[in-house]
Design an enzyme around this catalytic site. Structure first.
Site, short mmCIF file in Angstrom:
data_model
loop_
_atom_site.label_atom_id
_atom_site.label_comp_id
_atom_site.label_asym_id
_atom_site.label_seq_id
_atom_site.Cartn_x
_atom_site.Cartn_y
_atom_site.Cartn_z
N ASP A 301 0.83 -1.20 0.00
CA ASP A 301 0.00 0.00 0.00
C ASP A 301 0.87 1.25 0.00
OD1 ASP A 301 -2.27 1.58 0.08
OD2 ASP A 301 -3.21 0.44 1.69
N TRP A 302 0.28 2.37 -0.36
CA TRP A 302 1.01 3.58 -0.70
C TRP A 302 1.73 4.20 0.51
CZ3 TRP A 302 -0.53 1.08 -4.44
CH2 TRP A 302 -0.59 1.54 -5.76
#
Length: 585
Positions: A301-302
């Site tokens: 995830d970012w």
């Protein structure tokens, strides 16, 4: 012509030929899936003030050799297609000409959150995923995903950063509108249809790759806080339901989903290492790869490696449990865990250094690059799918039949909780709040004051607590109860005139007093004013059933176990509740 450029050769042969030609720097660039914006006229961004995105498009494509990006912001279809082609031209001019893969968060509903989704804009507008779950029809979900696929393909998006198949078990959690609700069995059925609609029977040139999230299920957040932020990093299982949250992911893998995103959450009190899932070898390699048999791409995830600035405000890396490690050490731990790619990051020099030092063998990087390149070849990006037609994009995005299908789905997803006078008839005098008066005027005579009305129609949203950080303000968290003085104002209106109340349930609102006193109560999960009034006046049929329960009080919410579905005491409306209305004659 090099063998990797020859479309007649087998994909695996092309992958190996290209991989053998790549420098460490070019390999490292593949392991990052960063963010881009575009100019409104469809040209790439060549200057930046650094407030959110620190690097320009040429910086990333030409200098850092990245070839995976997700687009932030809403734009016209033709402009997106022009921009896509310009980025591909830029990539084609690099040494090996590796094409760019473009991705996007959801773009087909009503929520606008730069960290999670964008409102439909030019695309056809459908209900949120919760609304699709309220209908509970896999064929509707397939039709939706197939429409998304065709609209995405036309502008050049080849990876969907969705579906989101976490279970909505903690009523306060901010990300529920993107889920299919609290039912693991239904979520499993719907994700199969969703993946089939995006990818087809197998990944190919007409597919959009599905990045399913957030493994192993992000619903059980302590106190319902979101792990985008340090105070929400803990994921807990006091009800012992860890395996239950895995059920939808088993279905996604069986359906052939191409990619998987582990969540930020840090598991607490389990036999898993207490580090964020993107760093968790027992979860990614042990569970996802070895036990569940997933062979696709794993994208963290970012923003799990480096600190960032969002809207000019500082945000620490979401490196929960490994905050003490350096960026290089975090990167190595994630690679050791089994991650192939890092979302929202752009530091390939770190991986080059890790390879040069021997900390990460080049063969380990090759394993991930091989997966990433193979997908590009399968999607036809090296061949006929490298560019798109801007005219076709303008004709496809928001096409009349797509828009009509989305509008019909909005109507189906509306959920009648109490019916009272519904369906309405005639042309009553209507007092409206948060409803477009021009739309309401089609159904009745709009009046300015409740005292002059036969009936009121009021749209409300699930309450939330304001957060001071600008980015966090998009993630609606905290109390679900209507606070004073707003609650009294609403109840006074309900006492003054019979009122149809429609509540947008992005989370399960606490509304016992409103439910008791409204003439009728409808839940929406993303629907236009026209959709609501069509249902209220019996011109369209609402089919929705609640995809989660509606709690009676915040005390009940706080006492519930966050990993257990529908666990609050004496809910006002149970999971699955919904009434059927007759259509007008």
């Amino acid at each position: 012509m090099h063998p990797y450029e020859d479309a007649t050769r087998p994909v695996d042969e092309r992958v190996e030929d290209l991989l053998a030609r790549m420098t460490p720097e070019e390999k490292a660039g593949q392991l990052f899936h960063s963010m881009l914006t575009m100019n409104p006229d469809g040209t790439p961004v060549t200057e930046t003030d650094g407030s959110t995105l620190p690097l320009t498009t040429p910086d990333l494509v030409e200098d850092r050799r990245l070839t995976h990006f997700n687009l932030l912001g809403s734009y016209g279809a033709r402009e997106m297609a022009l921009w896509h082609n310009a980025i591909q031209e830029m990539a084609a001019g690099t040494r090996l000409g590796i094409p760019v893969s473009l991705s996007t968060d959801p773009r087909h509903a009503f929520t606008d959150n730069i960290g999670a989704s964008f409102n439909a804009g030019a695309f056809s507008a459908w209900p949120e995923a919760l609304g699709l779950a309220a209908v509970g029809d896999p064929e509707l979900v397939f039709a939706f995903a197939d429409t998304v696929r065709r609209e995405y393909l036309s502008v050049g998006f080849r990876t969907a950063l969705h579906p989101q198949i976490d279970l909505a078990t903690e009523p306060r959690w901010s990300r529920q509108s993107g889920t299919f609700g609290s039912d693991a069995k239904l979520t499993g059925e719907l994700v199969r249809a969703y993946v089939r609609g995006l990818q087809g029977e197998r990944l190919g040139k007409d597919s959009v790759a599905a990045m399913v999230k957030h493994f192993p299920g992000g619903g059980p957040q302590k106190d319902g806080e979101d792990p985008h932020f340090p105070h929400g990093k803990e994921q807990v299982y006091p009800g012992g339901m860890r395996e239950h949250h895995l059920e939808p992911f088993r279905h996604a893998i069986a359906a052939g989903c191409s990619q998987m995103m582990p969540y930020y959450g840090q598991p607490i009190g389990t036999d898993w290492e207490e580090v964020g899932f993107g760093f968790n070898k027992g979860v990614i390699t042990g569970l996802l790869r070895e036990e569940l048999g997933f062979t696709g791409i794993v994208c963290a995830d970012w923003g799990v490696l480096t600190d960032s600035t969002i809207y000019g405000e500082p945000h620490a890396a979401r490196a929960w449990g490994v905050e003490h490690l350096s960026v290089a050490e975090r990167t190595a731990k994630a690679l050791d865990a089994g991650v192939d790619q890092f979302g929202g990051e752009q530091c390939p020099e770190v991986i080059v250094e890790l390879m040069a030092s021997g900390r990460i063998p080049e063969s380990r990087v090759d394993a991930s690059v091989r997966r990433l390149l193979r997908e590009k070849f399968l999607l036809g990006l090296f061949d006929e799918r490298r560019y798109v037609d801007p005219d076709e994009a303008a004709e496809t995005v928001g096409r009349a039949d797509f828009t009509a299908a989305g509008a019909a789905a909005q109507r189906r997803s509306l959920t009648v909780l109490t019916d009272g006078p519904l369906p309405l008839s005639g042309r009553p005098r209507l007092y409206v709040e948060n409803v477009d008066p021009a739309v309401a005027a089609v159904y009745g005579e709009v009046v300015a004051e409740p005292a002059a009305a036969d009936l009121a129609v009021v749209r409300l949203r699930t309450p939330y607590e304001e957060r001071p950080n600008l980015f966090e303000s998009f993630f609606h968290s905290g109390s679900l109860a209507f606070a004073e003085p707003e609650l009294t104002r609403i109840l006074d209106l309900l006492a003054a005139v019979p009122t149809v109340v429609c509540v947008n349930l992005e989370r399960p609102a606490v509304l016992p007093e409103i439910a008791e006193r409204a003439a009728a109560l409808i839940a929406d999960f993303g629907a236009s004013d026209e959709a609501l009034l069509d249902v209220a006046f019996g011109r369209a049929k609402a089919e929705g059933r609640l995809p989660f329960e509606l709690p009676r009080s915040m005390a009940a919410v706080e006492a519930a176990r966050p990993d257990v579905p529908n666990d609050t005491a004496d809910p006002v409306f149970a999971h699955g509740h919904g009434l059927s209305l007759d259509l007008a004659r």
